[in-house]
Design an enzyme around this catalytic site. Structure first.
Site, PDB file in Angstrom:
ATOM      1  N   ASP A  69       0.818  -1.214   0.000  1.00  0.00           N
ATOM      2  CA  ASP A  69       0.000   0.000   0.000  1.00  0.00           C
ATOM      3  C   ASP A  69       0.851   1.263   0.000  1.00  0.00           C
ATOM      4  O   ASP A  69       2.022   1.245   0.400  1.00  0.00           O
ATOM      5  CB  ASP A  69      -0.851   0.056   1.278  1.00  0.00           C
ATOM      6  CG  ASP A  69      -2.037  -0.882   1.228  1.00  0.00           C
ATOM      7  OD1 ASP A  69      -2.083  -1.752   0.339  1.00  0.00           O
ATOM      8  OD2 ASP A  69      -2.924  -0.742   2.104  1.00  0.00           O
ATOM      9  N   ASP A  70       0.202   2.353  -0.355  1.00  0.00           N
ATOM     10  CA  ASP A  70       0.657   3.738  -0.153  1.00  0.00           C
ATOM     11  C   ASP A  70       1.627   4.261  -1.215  1.00  0.00           C
ATOM     12  O   ASP A  70       1.969   5.423  -1.200  1.00  0.00           O
ATOM     13  CB  ASP A  70       1.313   3.957   1.223  1.00  0.00           C
ATOM     14  CG  ASP A  70       0.343   3.775   2.377  1.00  0.00           C
ATOM     15  OD1 ASP A  70      -0.849   3.527   2.115  1.00  0.00           O
ATOM     16  OD2 ASP A  70       0.784   3.869   3.533  1.00  0.00           O
ATOM     17  N   HIS A 119      -5.914   3.325  -3.770  1.00  0.00           N
ATOM     18  CA  HIS A 119      -5.853   3.458  -2.309  1.00  0.00           C
ATOM     19  C   HIS A 119      -6.189   4.900  -1.928  1.00  0.00           C
ATOM     20  O   HIS A 119      -5.527   5.505  -1.091  1.00  0.00           O
ATOM     21  CB  HIS A 119      -4.446   3.061  -1.854  1.00  0.00           C
ATOM     22  CG  HIS A 119      -4.273   2.908  -0.372  1.00  0.00           C
ATOM     23  ND1 HIS A 119      -5.147   2.208   0.429  1.00  0.00           N
ATOM     24  CD2 HIS A 119      -3.297   3.352   0.474  1.00  0.00           C
ATOM     25  CE1 HIS A 119      -4.720   2.234   1.674  1.00  0.00           C
ATOM     26  NE2 HIS A 119      -3.606   2.935   1.733  1.00  0.00           N
ATOM     27  N   HIS A 123      -4.949   9.316   0.649  1.00  0.00           N
ATOM     28  CA  HIS A 123      -5.048   8.594   1.915  1.00  0.00           C
ATOM     29  C   HIS A 123      -6.064   9.194   2.872  1.00  0.00           C
ATOM     30  O   HIS A 123      -5.877   9.159   4.098  1.00  0.00           O
ATOM     31  CB  HIS A 123      -3.664   8.486   2.592  1.00  0.00           C
ATOM     32  CG  HIS A 123      -3.459   7.149   3.249  1.00  0.00           C
ATOM     33  ND1 HIS A 123      -3.804   6.898   4.548  1.00  0.00           N
ATOM     34  CD2 HIS A 123      -2.974   5.980   2.773  1.00  0.00           C
ATOM     35  CE1 HIS A 123      -3.518   5.639   4.854  1.00  0.00           C
ATOM     36  NE2 HIS A 123      -3.018   5.049   3.777  1.00  0.00           N
ATOM     37  N   TYR A 160      -6.746   2.874   5.963  1.00  0.00           N
ATOM     38  CA  TYR A 160      -6.991   2.467   7.353  1.00  0.00           C
ATOM     39  C   TYR A 160      -7.981   1.300   7.450  1.00  0.00           C
ATOM     40  O   TYR A 160      -8.458   0.973   8.537  1.00  0.00           O
ATOM     41  CB  TYR A 160      -7.513   3.646   8.199  1.00  0.00           C
ATOM     42  CG  TYR A 160      -6.757   4.928   7.972  1.00  0.00           C
ATOM     43  CD1 TYR A 160      -5.475   5.096   8.506  1.00  0.00           C
ATOM     44  CD2 TYR A 160      -7.287   5.953   7.189  1.00  0.00           C
ATOM     45  CE1 TYR A 160      -4.757   6.269   8.272  1.00  0.00           C
ATOM     46  CE2 TYR A 160      -6.575   7.112   6.947  1.00  0.00           C
ATOM     47  CZ  TYR A 160      -5.321   7.261   7.492  1.00  0.00           C
ATOM     48  OH  TYR A 160      -4.607   8.411   7.258  1.00  0.00           O
ATOM     49  N   HIS A 211       3.704  -2.400   2.981  1.00  0.00           N
ATOM     50  CA  HIS A 211       3.762  -1.053   2.388  1.00  0.00           C
ATOM     51  C   HIS A 211       5.033  -0.904   1.572  1.00  0.00           C
ATOM     52  O   HIS A 211       6.129  -1.214   2.073  1.00  0.00           O
ATOM     53  CB  HIS A 211       3.715   0.004   3.499  1.00  0.00           C
ATOM     54  CG  HIS A 211       2.419   0.009   4.255  1.00  0.00           C
ATOM     55  ND1 HIS A 211       2.162  -0.875   5.274  1.00  0.00           N
ATOM     56  CD2 HIS A 211       1.298   0.758   4.103  1.00  0.00           C
ATOM     57  CE1 HIS A 211       0.930  -0.663   5.730  1.00  0.00           C
ATOM     58  NE2 HIS A 211       0.381   0.325   5.036  1.00  0.00           N
TER      59      HIS A 211
HETATM   60 NI    NI Z   1      -2.425   3.174   3.469  1.00  0.00          NI
END
Ligand code: NI
Length: 263
Positions: A69-70, A119, A123, A160, A211
């Site tokens: 992720d991210d 995603h 965020h 989250y 991540h």
């Molecule tokens: Ni995230």
């Protein structure tokens, strides 16, 4: 020509006040058309058996999906090199903003055979937005991924893990992809702890959260892959967990709990 055409058309229209005359004789043909078969309705052709997306049948063998992720982040080049060396396909949930900043990384994710999803743009917690705004944000992110890599994605990982049924219903056509194994890499930045979670916690079908913004996760990756393989797991993309395309409008935390790890 145009004037003539209009004139001809006008001539075919009934003039005001004209009463339509009934047809002098009506005949009804009651003979069924010869091509209509009688008796049993035709049997539809059997559906083609679907091919598992990653060539592994996860309804039979134990599979897990690594997810990142991210990103994309500055570490993506090293991460993608490492995944190539290890021969592993993963799934990347990219933010729209990072996708816009590093489109070539998302393009490489796709060209390397990994799966991609969104995603959020930046965020944001979907539950802190209206459902309509959360879905517009997801759509904007999907467009950024399409612009970068030329693929349409319907997969969304809510930041989250925060979502609800109202948002899911509002985001027509989207599938929310959650996880059942959290490596807590963002919290500990400890390769040993990250590896322990990633190797020991999965069950068949697990979706593992990591991540691509955490350097220690990339350091830990060879040990994670060898540890999972030693337990007898096949590593696939999120789509690869399922033999059939994932139907939209659902939230998934893991794939089929099939097969059994050897340890
Ligand atoms: Ni995230």
């Amino acid at each position: 020509m145009l004037a003539l055409g209009v004139a001809c058309f006008m001539a075919l229209l009934p003039t005001k006040g004209t009463v339509a005359q009934p047809a002098a004789r009506v005949t009804i043909d009651v003979t069924p058309p010869p091509e209509v078969a009688k008796g049993e309705p035709p049997t539809p052709p059997a559906p083609e058996p679907s091919e598992p997306p990653d060539g592994v049948d996860c309804s039979v063998v134990a599979c897990v999906a690594l997810t990142f992720d991210d990103g994309p982040s500055a570490y993506d080049a090293a991460l993608l090199d490492k995944l190539d060396e290890l021969g592993v396909k993963a799934t990347f949930f990219n933010t729209g903003q990072n996708t816009a900043n590093r489109p070539e990384a998302v393009k490489r994710q796709v060209e390397s055979g990994h799966q991609v999803g969104g995603h959020s743009w930046n965020h944001r917690d979907m539950k802190k937005l209206t459902a309509a705004d959360a879905c517009a944000d997801a759509d904007r992110t999907a467009r950024a991924i399409r612009d970068a890599a030329g693929v349409e994605t319907t997969l969304v990982r809510p930041p989250y893990g925060s979502w609800n049924d109202e948002i899911l219903a509002a985001c027509a056509g989207k599938t929310f992809v959650l996880w059942d194994v959290d490596t807590e890499d963002w919290l500990t930045h400890d390769p040993a702890k990250i590896t322990a979670h990633a190797v020991n916690d999965p069950k068949p079908g697990s979706i593992i959260l990591m991540h691509d913004t955490v350097a220690e996760t990339i350091d830990a990756l060879p040990g994670i892959v060898s540890g999972l393989k030693a337990r007898g797991f096949e590593l696939v993309t999120v789509a690869g967990l399922f033999n059939d395309p994932i139907a939209p409008g659902q939230a998934i935390y893991f794939g089929p709990r099939a097969g059994a790890p050897t340890s």
